[in-house]
Design a protein around this motif. Structure first.
Motif, short mmCIF file in Angstrom:
data_model
loop_
_atom_site.label_atom_id
_atom_site.label_comp_id
_atom_site.label_asym_id
_atom_site.label_seq_id
_atom_site.Cartn_x
_atom_site.Cartn_y
_atom_site.Cartn_z
N UNK A 172 36.77 34.60 12.12
CA UNK A 172 36.60 34.73 10.67
C UNK A 172 36.41 33.40 9.94
N UNK A 173 37.08 32.38 10.35
CA UNK A 173 37.02 31.10 9.62
C UNK A 173 36.08 30.08 10.27
N UNK A 174 35.25 30.52 11.19
CA UNK A 174 34.30 29.60 11.82
C UNK A 174 33.23 29.20 10.81
N UNK A 175 32.60 28.05 11.04
CA UNK A 175 31.50 27.66 10.15
C UNK A 175 30.36 28.68 10.22
N UNK A 176 29.61 28.81 9.14
CA UNK A 176 28.56 29.83 9.07
C UNK A 176 27.49 29.62 10.15
N UNK A 177 27.18 28.36 10.49
CA UNK A 177 26.18 28.11 11.53
C UNK A 177 26.64 28.67 12.87
N UNK A 178 27.92 28.52 13.15
CA UNK A 178 28.46 29.03 14.41
C UNK A 178 28.43 30.57 14.41
N UNK A 179 28.73 31.16 13.28
CA UNK A 179 28.70 32.62 13.17
C UNK A 179 27.27 33.12 13.33
N UNK A 180 26.32 32.45 12.71
CA UNK A 180 24.91 32.85 12.84
C UNK A 180 24.45 32.73 14.30
N UNK A 181 24.90 31.69 14.97
CA UNK A 181 24.53 31.51 16.38
C UNK A 181 25.12 32.64 17.23
N UNK A 182 26.36 33.01 16.96
CA UNK A 182 26.99 34.09 17.72
C UNK A 182 26.27 35.42 17.46
N UNK A 183 25.93 35.67 16.22
CA UNK A 183 25.22 36.91 15.87
C UNK A 183 23.84 36.92 16.52
N UNK A 184 23.15 35.79 16.44
CA UNK A 184 21.82 35.72 17.06
C UNK A 184 21.91 35.91 18.57
#
Length: 163
Positions: free
Chosen positions: A106-118
């Motif tokens: 939940x508190x990860x940086x948005x770039x890391x979240x986008x990478x995980x989603x991608x």
């Protein structure tokens, strides 16, 4: 613009690819339904034609047409059965996320979240492409059966009219 960052662009691109495969899946399944409908309609018409023609007292089915009619019916049935297989649910991959995983991310940086989603979408994309390729091959076989059935029906009709 803040929305033109590389992570946003690539995440949107991967989502677009996955959406395109979902659209392809729907199109393949719709085409399978079309093969089922046309084959079923043509077999029904064929049985109607045979019933009308053979009910005439003076009519005998030419021997040369018999085998072609039987083959046409068999191929129309095969085309329908094969096309039904296009609608069989195949394992397109499933993304599962537990509540605990979501809390840890939940508190990860948005770039890391986008990478995980991608990354998750790319795995789903690979599965979708594999399954759509299978459906496309099955559909092609069904269409070929239907095409051969139409040709055989045409040959049978030619023999009937040529007598």
């Amino acid at each position: 613009m803040a929305d033109d960052t590389a992570p946003v662009i690539y995440t949107d691109y991967v989502k677009l690819l996955l959406d395109a495969e979902a659209t392809r899946r729907t199109a393949l399944e719709n085409k399978g339904g079309t093969v089922i409908s046309t084959s079923g309609s043509l077999v029904t018409l064929l049985f109607g034609l045979v019933a009308v023609i053979t009910s005439a007292d003076s009519f005998t089915l030419p021997g040369a047409a018999h085998g072609w009619l039987v083959a046409a019916i068999a191929l129309f049935i095969a085309a329908s059965v094969i096309a039904i297989l296009v609608s069989v649910p195949l394992p397109y991959g499933e993304t599962t996320i537990t509540v605990d995983q979501l809390i840890s991310w939940w508190n990860q940086p948005s770039e890391q979240a986008r990478a995980a989603i991608s990354g998750a979408r790319l795995k789903a994309l690979a599965a979708a492409r594999r399954m759509n390729a299978i459906k496309a091959r099955i559909l092609l076989v069904g269409i070929c059966c239907e095409l051969l059935a139409v040709v055989m029906l045409g040959i049978a009709v030619f023999h009937i009219l040529d007598r």
